[in-house]
Design a protein around this motif. Structure first.
Motif, PDB file in Angstrom:
ATOM      1  N   LEU B  25     -32.074  99.710-104.024  1.00 45.38           N
ATOM      2  CA  LEU B  25     -32.890  99.028-103.029  1.00 45.38           C
ATOM      3  C   LEU B  25     -34.035  98.302-103.719  1.00 45.38           C
ATOM      4  N   ASP B  26     -34.082  96.995-103.537  1.00 46.65           N
ATOM      5  CA  ASP B  26     -35.180  96.219-104.106  1.00 46.65           C
ATOM      6  C   ASP B  26     -36.333  96.242-103.108  1.00 46.65           C
ATOM      7  N   GLN B  27     -37.361  97.002-103.397  1.00 50.97           N
ATOM      8  CA  GLN B  27     -38.425  97.250-102.430  1.00 50.97           C
ATOM      9  C   GLN B  27     -39.336  96.032-102.232  1.00 50.97           C
ATOM     10  N   ALA B  28     -39.538  95.257-103.288  1.00 48.65           N
ATOM     11  CA  ALA B  28     -40.533  94.173-103.230  1.00 48.65           C
ATOM     12  C   ALA B  28     -40.242  93.144-102.133  1.00 48.65           C
ATOM     13  N   PRO B  29     -39.027  92.569-102.044  1.00 46.45           N
ATOM     14  CA  PRO B  29     -38.783  91.602-100.962  1.00 46.45           C
ATOM     15  C   PRO B  29     -38.888  92.218 -99.577  1.00 46.45           C
ATOM     16  N   LEU B  30     -38.534  93.498 -99.489  1.00 41.80           N
ATOM     17  CA  LEU B  30     -38.622  94.194 -98.194  1.00 41.80           C
ATOM     18  C   LEU B  30     -40.086  94.310 -97.765  1.00 41.80           C
ATOM     19  N   ASP B  31     -40.940  94.681 -98.718  1.00 39.83           N
ATOM     20  CA  ASP B  31     -42.370  94.794 -98.425  1.00 39.83           C
ATOM     21  C   ASP B  31     -42.959  93.440 -98.039  1.00 39.83           C
ATOM     22  N   ARG B  32     -42.539  92.396 -98.765  1.00 43.72           N
ATOM     23  CA  ARG B  32     -43.047  91.046 -98.452  1.00 43.72           C
ATOM     24  C   ARG B  32     -42.639  90.636 -97.040  1.00 43.72           C
ATOM     25  N   ALA B  33     -41.389  90.928 -96.695  1.00 41.92           N
ATOM     26  CA  ALA B  33     -40.903  90.578 -95.349  1.00 41.92           C
ATOM     27  C   ALA B  33     -41.667  91.348 -94.281  1.00 41.92           C
ATOM     28  N   LEU B  34     -41.927  92.615 -94.546  1.00 38.12           N
ATOM     29  CA  LEU B  34     -42.684  93.437 -93.586  1.00 38.12           C
ATOM     30  C   LEU B  34     -44.106  92.910 -93.419  1.00 38.12           C
ATOM     31  N   GLU B  35     -44.734  92.588 -94.540  1.00 38.74           N
ATOM     32  CA  GLU B  35     -46.113  92.071 -94.498  1.00 38.74           C
ATOM     33  C   GLU B  35     -46.182  90.770 -93.717  1.00 38.74           C
ATOM     34  N   LEU B  36     -45.228  89.897 -94.001  1.00 34.75           N
ATOM     35  CA  LEU B  36     -45.192  88.589 -93.329  1.00 34.75           C
ATOM     36  C   LEU B  36     -44.973  88.753 -91.830  1.00 34.75           C
ATOM     37  N   ALA B  37     -44.030  89.622 -91.485  1.00 37.51           N
ATOM     38  CA  ALA B  37     -43.715  89.841 -90.071  1.00 37.51           C
ATOM     39  C   ALA B  37     -44.902  90.470 -89.344  1.00 37.51           C
ATOM     40  N   LEU B  38     -45.557  91.414 -90.010  1.00 38.50           N
ATOM     41  CA  LEU B  38     -46.719  92.077 -89.403  1.00 38.50           C
ATOM     42  C   LEU B  38     -47.861  91.090 -89.196  1.00 38.50           C
ATOM     43  N   LEU B  39     -48.062  90.241 -90.193  1.00 32.67           N
ATOM     44  CA  LEU B  39     -49.121  89.224 -90.087  1.00 32.67           C
ATOM     45  C   LEU B  39     -48.833  88.272 -88.926  1.00 32.67           C
ATOM     46  N   VAL B 104     -55.952  96.167 -93.144  1.00 36.35           N
ATOM     47  CA  VAL B 104     -56.523  97.452 -93.560  1.00 36.35           C
ATOM     48  C   VAL B 104     -55.801  97.925 -94.820  1.00 36.35           C
ATOM     49  N   SER B 105     -54.508  97.775 -94.803  1.00 39.32           N
ATOM     50  CA  SER B 105     -53.669  98.058 -95.960  1.00 39.32           C
ATOM     51  C   SER B 105     -52.512  97.060 -95.887  1.00 39.32           C
ATOM     52  N   PRO B 106     -51.668  96.967 -96.898  1.00 37.80           N
ATOM     53  CA  PRO B 106     -50.600  95.969 -96.843  1.00 37.80           C
ATOM     54  C   PRO B 106     -49.742  96.040 -95.581  1.00 37.80           C
ATOM     55  N   LYS B 110     -55.644  95.084 -88.423  1.00 36.96           N
ATOM     56  CA  LYS B 110     -56.614  95.498 -87.407  1.00 36.96           C
ATOM     57  C   LYS B 110     -57.117  94.254 -86.683  1.00 36.96           C
ATOM     58  N   ILE B 111     -57.131  94.305 -85.353  1.00 40.74           N
ATOM     59  CA  ILE B 111     -57.677  93.190 -84.569  1.00 40.74           C
ATOM     60  C   ILE B 111     -58.983  93.656 -83.939  1.00 40.74           C
ATOM     61  N   GLY B 112     -60.001  92.812 -83.986  1.00 45.06           N
ATOM     62  CA  GLY B 112     -61.268  93.202 -83.389  1.00 45.06           C
ATOM     63  C   GLY B 112     -62.234  92.043 -83.342  1.00 45.06           C
ATOM     64  N   VAL B 113     -63.501  92.397 -83.179  1.00 48.79           N
ATOM     65  CA  VAL B 113     -64.571  91.404 -83.118  1.00 48.79           C
ATOM     66  C   VAL B 113     -65.350  91.469 -84.418  1.00 48.79           C
TER      67      VAL B 113
END
Lengths: 130, 161
Positions: B25-39, B104-106, B110-113
């Motif tokens: 399992l290549d973790q790096a592209p998976l993490d990038r995809a998760l980060e992008l999707a979360l953003l 907050v982390s990769p 967090k959404i706020g004012v």
């Protein structure tokens, strides 16, 4: 359609521990805010309001309520909020299918020097008429 | 029937040319995809919160009429407006502009004012005061748009992989 506001009132009013703490000072926030007169005289008290109503699937809906515990001291507010959490968190009855507390937040009203702890609770209701 | 199925399954595994140990399992592209999707999902929720940020449409801003009847100075008041011969302070829109998100982390957003002028009164709008019912915009915005955010997340995650 099930009136959850009235049901929450009945649950709060029927609880003996909460009644010992606040008496009959349980109020629904209204838009005209007339009932908020003499706020300080009625501390400690509970106010609550609906934040959102989210339809889930046919006959099922989620209602988000904020139930606030107000007191003139932080300990009193904390104690009252814990009783609210105990009463509602991870519960169900014949009116609602489930209730879970999602957040608990603190605030302080500078004008009245009163402490408020706001419990956000999500109710899932099965209501064929909805 | 059960034994036949078991036999068929075991023969399929044994006859295959690849074993599970060969899969990496290549973790790096998976993490990038998760980060992008979360953003993307966070930005979607933020865009939904901004329009419902409270502003009482029926209530006029602060009246800033001067005793001498002259127009208020623009340096003292923010964009003063004249309505029916009276001067009112302009609407700054600071709270709307203050809605923001931060990582907050990769894999946690967090959404706020943001800290500033609006931050001082945002909590009173969100949770209410002794005279005002809660006019929740952060919690309501997140709750109302959970399904939409999940759709955005799913779509971005699939396209990023």
């Amino acid at each position: 359609m099930i009136d959850l506001k009235a049901h929450i009132y009945s649950l709060l009013a029927a609880d003996e521990t909460i009644a010992d703490l606040v008496g009959s000072n349980i109020h629904i926030f209204s838009d005209d805010s007339e009932q908020m007169e003499n706020f300080v005289d009625r501390l400690p008290q509970i106010t609550y309001a609906r934040l959102a109503l989210v339809p889930s699937i046919t006959g099922v809906r989620n209602e988000i309520f904020q139930i606030s515990a107000w007191s003139d001291n932080p300990k009193g507010a904390e104690e009252l909020s814990q009783e609210i959490v105990r009463l509602f968190n991870r519960t169900s009855d014949t009116t609602y299918r489930a209730c879970n507390v999602s957040t608990v937040n603190d605030s302080f009203d500078h004008n009245t020097k009163s402490f408020g702890i706001h419990v956000t609770a999500k109710f899932t209701i099965y209501d064929p008429a909805y | 029937m059960t034994s036949r199925t078991r036999t068929a399954t075991s023969s399929f595994i044994s006859s295959g040319s690849h074993s599970m140990s060969e899969f990496k399992l290549d973790q790096a592209p998976l993490d990038r995809a998760l980060e992008l999707a979360l953003l993307g999902a966070t930005q979607f929720v933020q865009s939904k919160i901004v329009p419902i940020t409270p502003r009482d449409a029926e209530r006029l801003p602060q009246n800033i009429n001067r005793k001498d009847g002259l127009a208020p100075t623009r340096s003292t008041y923010f964009k003063p407006v004249s309505i029916g011969g009276n001067w009112y302070s302009g609407i700054s829109g600071k709270l709307k502009q203050s809605i923001a998100h931060e990582a907050v982390s990769p894999l946690e957003q967090k959404i706020g004012v943001t800290v500033g002028t609006a931050n001082a009164y945002a909590k009173y709008l969100e949770f209410g005061t002794r005279t005002m019912r809660p006019r929740s915009f952060l919690r309501k915005g997140i709750i109302d748009n959970q399904k939409g955010a999940m759709d955005v997340f799913r779509k971005l995650f699939n396209s990023a992989l």
